[in-house]
Scaffold this motif. Structure first.
Motif, PDB file in Angstrom:
ATOM      1  N   ASP A  17       0.784  -1.234  -0.012  1.00  0.00           N
ATOM      2  CA  ASP A  17       0.025   0.044  -0.112  1.00  0.00           C
ATOM      3  C   ASP A  17       0.698   1.283   0.027  1.00  0.00           C
ATOM      4  N   TYR A  18       1.852   1.169   0.985  1.00  0.00           N
ATOM      5  CA  TYR A  18       2.981   2.502   0.756  1.00  0.00           C
ATOM      6  C   TYR A  18       3.521   2.512  -0.529  1.00  0.00           C
ATOM      7  N   VAL A  19       3.880   1.421  -1.176  1.00  0.00           N
ATOM      8  CA  VAL A  19       4.654   1.626  -2.671  1.00  0.00           C
ATOM      9  C   VAL A  19       3.799   2.110  -3.728  1.00  0.00           C
ATOM     10  N   LEU A  20       2.474   1.693  -3.462  1.00  0.00           N
ATOM     11  CA  LEU A  20       1.235   2.231  -4.289  1.00  0.00           C
ATOM     12  C   LEU A  20       1.001   3.695  -4.186  1.00  0.00           C
ATOM     13  N   LEU A  26       4.396  10.089  -7.094  1.00  0.00           N
ATOM     14  CA  LEU A  26       5.384  10.543  -8.078  1.00  0.00           C
ATOM     15  C   LEU A  26       4.849  10.576  -9.497  1.00  0.00           C
ATOM     16  N   SER A  27       3.301  10.049  -9.747  1.00  0.00           N
ATOM     17  CA  SER A  27       3.023  10.150 -11.106  1.00  0.00           C
ATOM     18  C   SER A  27       3.528   8.978 -11.981  1.00  0.00           C
ATOM     19  N   ALA A  28       4.180   8.042 -11.360  1.00  0.00           N
ATOM     20  CA  ALA A  28       4.582   6.834 -12.201  1.00  0.00           C
ATOM     21  C   ALA A  28       3.566   6.185 -12.661  1.00  0.00           C
ATOM     22  N   THR A  29       3.645   5.452 -13.661  1.00  0.00           N
ATOM     23  CA  THR A  29       2.431   4.586 -14.155  1.00  0.00           C
ATOM     24  C   THR A  29       2.797   2.912 -13.671  1.00  0.00           C
ATOM     25  N   ALA A  30       4.080   2.540 -13.321  1.00  0.00           N
ATOM     26  CA  ALA A  30       4.130   1.266 -12.918  1.00  0.00           C
ATOM     27  C   ALA A  30       4.817   1.265 -11.589  1.00  0.00           C
ATOM     28  N   ALA A  31       4.682  -0.025 -10.899  1.00  0.00           N
ATOM     29  CA  ALA A  31       5.114  -0.211  -9.685  1.00  0.00           C
ATOM     30  C   ALA A  31       5.147  -1.742  -9.277  1.00  0.00           C
ATOM     31  N   ALA A  32       6.251  -2.235  -8.545  1.00  0.00           N
ATOM     32  CA  ALA A  32       6.219  -3.424  -8.294  1.00  0.00           C
ATOM     33  C   ALA A  32       7.031  -3.989  -7.071  1.00  0.00           C
ATOM     34  N   THR A  33       6.569  -4.862  -6.361  1.00  0.00           N
ATOM     35  CA  THR A  33       7.432  -5.292  -5.227  1.00  0.00           C
ATOM     36  C   THR A  33       7.903  -6.776  -5.182  1.00  0.00           C
ATOM     37  N   CYS A  34       9.145  -7.102  -4.668  1.00  0.00           N
ATOM     38  CA  CYS A  34       9.200  -8.527  -4.529  1.00  0.00           C
ATOM     39  C   CYS A  34      10.191  -8.841  -3.239  1.00  0.00           C
ATOM     40  N   ILE A  35       9.748  -9.709  -2.362  1.00  0.00           N
ATOM     41  CA  ILE A  35      10.206  -9.783  -1.242  1.00  0.00           C
ATOM     42  C   ILE A  35      10.672 -11.394  -0.939  1.00  0.00           C
ATOM     43  N   ILE A  36      12.150 -11.537  -0.521  1.00  0.00           N
ATOM     44  CA  ILE A  36      12.504 -12.949  -0.466  1.00  0.00           C
ATOM     45  C   ILE A  36      12.656 -12.719   1.261  1.00  0.00           C
ATOM     46  N   ILE A  41      10.378 -16.677  -1.769  1.00  0.00           N
ATOM     47  CA  ILE A  41       9.572 -15.389  -2.087  1.00  0.00           C
ATOM     48  C   ILE A  41       8.131 -15.587  -1.180  1.00  0.00           C
ATOM     49  N   VAL A  42       8.286 -14.324  -0.737  1.00  0.00           N
ATOM     50  CA  VAL A  42       6.850 -14.280   0.373  1.00  0.00           C
ATOM     51  C   VAL A  42       5.786 -13.215   0.124  1.00  0.00           C
ATOM     52  N   ASN A  43       6.302 -12.293  -0.959  1.00  0.00           N
ATOM     53  CA  ASN A  43       5.496 -11.079  -1.535  1.00  0.00           C
ATOM     54  C   ASN A  43       6.061 -10.991  -3.018  1.00  0.00           C
ATOM     55  N   GLU A  44       4.788 -10.810  -3.797  1.00  0.00           N
ATOM     56  CA  GLU A  44       5.170 -10.527  -5.205  1.00  0.00           C
ATOM     57  C   GLU A  44       4.038  -9.685  -5.761  1.00  0.00           C
ATOM     58  N   TRP A  45       4.008  -8.425  -5.956  1.00  0.00           N
ATOM     59  CA  TRP A  45       3.065  -7.655  -6.256  1.00  0.00           C
ATOM     60  C   TRP A  45       3.339  -6.463  -7.498  1.00  0.00           C
ATOM     61  N   TYR A  46       2.307  -6.625  -8.334  1.00  0.00           N
ATOM     62  CA  TYR A  46       2.605  -5.504  -9.553  1.00  0.00           C
ATOM     63  C   TYR A  46       1.314  -4.570  -9.607  1.00  0.00           C
ATOM     64  N   SER A  47       1.960  -3.557 -10.235  1.00  0.00           N
ATOM     65  CA  SER A  47       0.642  -2.560 -10.406  1.00  0.00           C
ATOM     66  C   SER A  47       0.647  -1.564 -11.563  1.00  0.00           C
ATOM     67  N   ALA A 297      14.215  -7.087  -0.207  1.00  0.00           N
ATOM     68  CA  ALA A 297      13.218  -6.552  -0.817  1.00  0.00           C
ATOM     69  C   ALA A 297      13.522  -5.442  -1.809  1.00  0.00           C
ATOM     70  N   VAL A 298      12.591  -5.490  -2.843  1.00  0.00           N
ATOM     71  CA  VAL A 298      12.735  -4.955  -4.119  1.00  0.00           C
ATOM     72  C   VAL A 298      11.417  -4.132  -4.311  1.00  0.00           C
ATOM     73  N   ARG A 299      11.776  -2.834  -4.611  1.00  0.00           N
ATOM     74  CA  ARG A 299      10.432  -1.931  -5.182  1.00  0.00           C
ATOM     75  C   ARG A 299      11.007  -1.523  -6.397  1.00  0.00           C
ATOM     76  N   MET A 300       9.869  -1.358  -7.365  1.00  0.00           N
ATOM     77  CA  MET A 300      10.227  -0.689  -8.970  1.00  0.00           C
ATOM     78  C   MET A 300       9.119   0.319  -9.197  1.00  0.00           C
TER      79      MET A 300
END
Length: 331
Positions: A17-20, A26-36, A41-47, A297-300
């Motif tokens: 939710d924070y990354v979103l 930031l007016s970005a059109t794309a976001a994602a997270t991946c947590i190992i 891999i315990v979390n993988e999320w794309y938006s 942890a990765v955020r994109m």
């Protein structure tokens, strides 16, 4: 490569939710997270979508983001390899000892350590902002010099060295320097001269950036084999900054920001334990490793515009790190 564990406790909902929220700020059109976490891999999320153009591709696990300055850690690994293999004798060697056709007056007394830790003081190749080792200034002058050193030492471009020594052994198919757009790239409408590692045009999928952090967490031990010697990764993620820097300034390994204690100007959250390390790009992408909790942890993002009024990138990235730390600690 890793098993995907579907978490039932919604541990990472707050982080996603924070990354979103930041994506929208930031007016970005794309976001994602991946947590190992603990080798899963315990979390993988794309938006979102790749761009604001009509019919743009939705973000998914094959989307490759422009990771900008995160590329520096790939270069850092190459320098650490050169040091391990004896191609570089010491990080305290003068840069001029490894390059031809440099202004020895301007570059004099500048060492490889200074380049790796942003303490070289060079405004460009002919002008100095401060004496090497006395201050910290983030720019690409040192990066470009180290890229030249790698090409000279290995007689091949940075991209080829990493492809042969890391990307192919790791099975990376969604990581590389890209010159031309394609449907899987979250393209930023920039133009590049080559795909040899000389420019900031490294594109990586969310999951493979997490694996990049995981490779460092595991000190190179992957797929039942040692991809590169353990010492290469230990060197790259150990603080090598000159010891007399002012307290508030960041401490770096081989371009990684490394935590020893909370510091005002670092990109690492105050709550992150000692030994954590992180890299961040101007597009908003980040890769954080917390060895204490065996977590990556990765955020994109695909930020292209300037920061909006009221947005503080240091506050943002520190908040991200502290949230990851909280989630990892609670698992």
């Amino acid at each position: 490569m890793l098993n995907v564990q579907k978490t039932e406790n919604k541990t990472f909902n707050e982080l996603n939710d924070y990354v979103l929220r930041v994506k929208n700020e930031l007016s970005a059109t794309a976001a994602a997270t991946c947590i190992i976490h603990h080798d899963r891999i315990v979390n993988e999320w794309y938006s979102g979508v790749h761009s604001d153009s009509t019919g743009s591709r939705s973000v998914d696990e094959e989307s490759q983001f422009h990771v900008a300055s995160i590329r520096k850690t790939y270069l850092g690994l190459a320098i650490s390899l050169a040091l391990y293999e004896g191609k570089i004798c010491s990080i305290d060697d003068d840069v001029a000892d490894y390059l031809d056709n440099v202004d020895t007056v301007a570059v004099g007394n500048t060492t490889i350590r200074h380049l790796l830790t942003h303490t070289h003081g060079l405004g460009d190749l002919h002008h100095r902002l401060f004496l090497p080792g006395t201050d910290w200034k983030y720019n690409n002058v040192g990066v470009n010099l180290l890229i030249r050193i790698i090409r000279k030492l290995y007689q091949m471009p940075l991209s080829q060295l990493l492809e042969e020594r890391v990307f192919t052994p790791m099975g990376f198919s969604h990581t590389g320097w890209r010159k031309e757009p394609n449907e899987k790239l979250v393209w930023l409408n920039e133009q590049y001269n080559d795909n040899q590692g000389n420019e900031a045009n490294l594109f990586v999928s969310t999951k493979e950036l997490a694996y990049w952090g995981y490779l460092h967490l595991k000190r190179g031990a992957m797929h039942g084999q040692q991809i590169l010697p353990r010492e290469v990764f230990e060197q790259a993620t150990t603080i090598i900054s000159p010891p007399d820097l002012e307290h508030q300034l960041p401490r770096n390994g081989f371009f990684w920001f490394v935590q020893d204690e909370p510091r005002a100007s670092t990109e690492l959250g105050d709550e992150l334990p000692s030994g954590s390390f992180q890299t961040l790009g101007i597009t908003g992408c980040a890769c954080l490793v917390i060895p204490k909790y065996r977590t990556v942890a990765v955020r994109m993002y695909n930020q292209t515009g300037s920061n909006p009024a009221g947005y503080d990138y240091l506050e943002d990235i520190k908040t991200f790190g502290n949230l990851v730390n909280k989630c990892a600690r609670d698992l």
